[in-house]
Scaffold this motif. Structure first.
Motif, PDB file in Angstrom:
ATOM      1  N   GLY A   1     -58.663 -38.965  81.995  1.00 35.48           N
ATOM      2  CA  GLY A   1     -59.222 -38.311  80.818  1.00 35.48           C
ATOM      3  C   GLY A   1     -58.508 -38.709  79.546  1.00 35.48           C
ATOM      4  N   LEU A   2     -57.200 -38.781  79.587  1.00 36.88           N
ATOM      5  CA  LEU A   2     -56.401 -39.102  78.409  1.00 36.88           C
ATOM      6  C   LEU A   2     -56.638 -40.539  77.936  1.00 36.88           C
ATOM      7  CD1 LEU A   2     -54.152 -38.219  76.432  1.00 36.88           C
ATOM      8  CD2 LEU A   2     -52.520 -39.110  78.103  1.00 36.88           C
ATOM      9  N   HIS A   3     -56.653 -41.474  78.852  1.00 34.99           N
ATOM     10  CA  HIS A   3     -56.713 -42.878  78.467  1.00 34.99           C
ATOM     11  C   HIS A   3     -58.128 -43.467  78.443  1.00 34.99           C
ATOM     12  CE1 HIS A   3     -52.395 -43.372  78.360  1.00 34.99           C
ATOM     13  NE2 HIS A   3     -52.330 -42.682  79.486  1.00 34.99           N
ATOM     14  N   ILE A   4     -59.042 -42.871  79.158  1.00 36.21           N
ATOM     15  CA  ILE A   4     -60.381 -43.445  79.258  1.00 36.21           C
ATOM     16  C   ILE A   4     -61.422 -42.586  78.529  1.00 36.21           C
ATOM     17  CG2 ILE A   4     -62.200 -44.232  80.834  1.00 36.21           C
ATOM     18  CD1 ILE A   4     -59.607 -45.897  80.981  1.00 36.21           C
ATOM     19  N   ILE A   5     -61.412 -41.291  78.766  1.00 37.00           N
ATOM     20  CA  ILE A   5     -62.425 -40.415  78.170  1.00 37.00           C
ATOM     21  C   ILE A   5     -62.097 -40.110  76.708  1.00 37.00           C
ATOM     22  CG2 ILE A   5     -63.630 -38.204  78.372  1.00 37.00           C
ATOM     23  CD1 ILE A   5     -64.079 -40.216  80.720  1.00 37.00           C
TER      24      ILE A   5
END
Length: 64
Positions: free
Chosen positions: A3-7
């Motif tokens: 979530g942090l790096h992709i979303i």
């Protein structure tokens, strides 16, 4: 970290991020809670969004 790096960075849409969180929670529930059985109808509706998520991740891998 997904979530942090992709979303959150916008590499994959938020709707798919919510879907990923949902299936991750279902997996944890199925693995660690007692007496959890998923019925066919519970799972069939997850196939198309899962394929979409995999396709988007594959695109990210190819493009990087």
């Amino acid at each position: 970290m997904f979530g942090l790096h992709i979303i959150k960075t916008g590499l994959i849409e938020k709707e798919l991020g919510r879907f990923f969180s949902d299936i991750f929670d279902k997996r944890l529930t199925g693995d660690y809670d007692d007496f959890i059985d998923y019925e066919r109808d519970d799972v069939v509706g997850l196939i198309i969004p899962a394929k979409k998520l995999v396709t988007e991740i594959e695109k990210l891998i190819r493009d990087k």
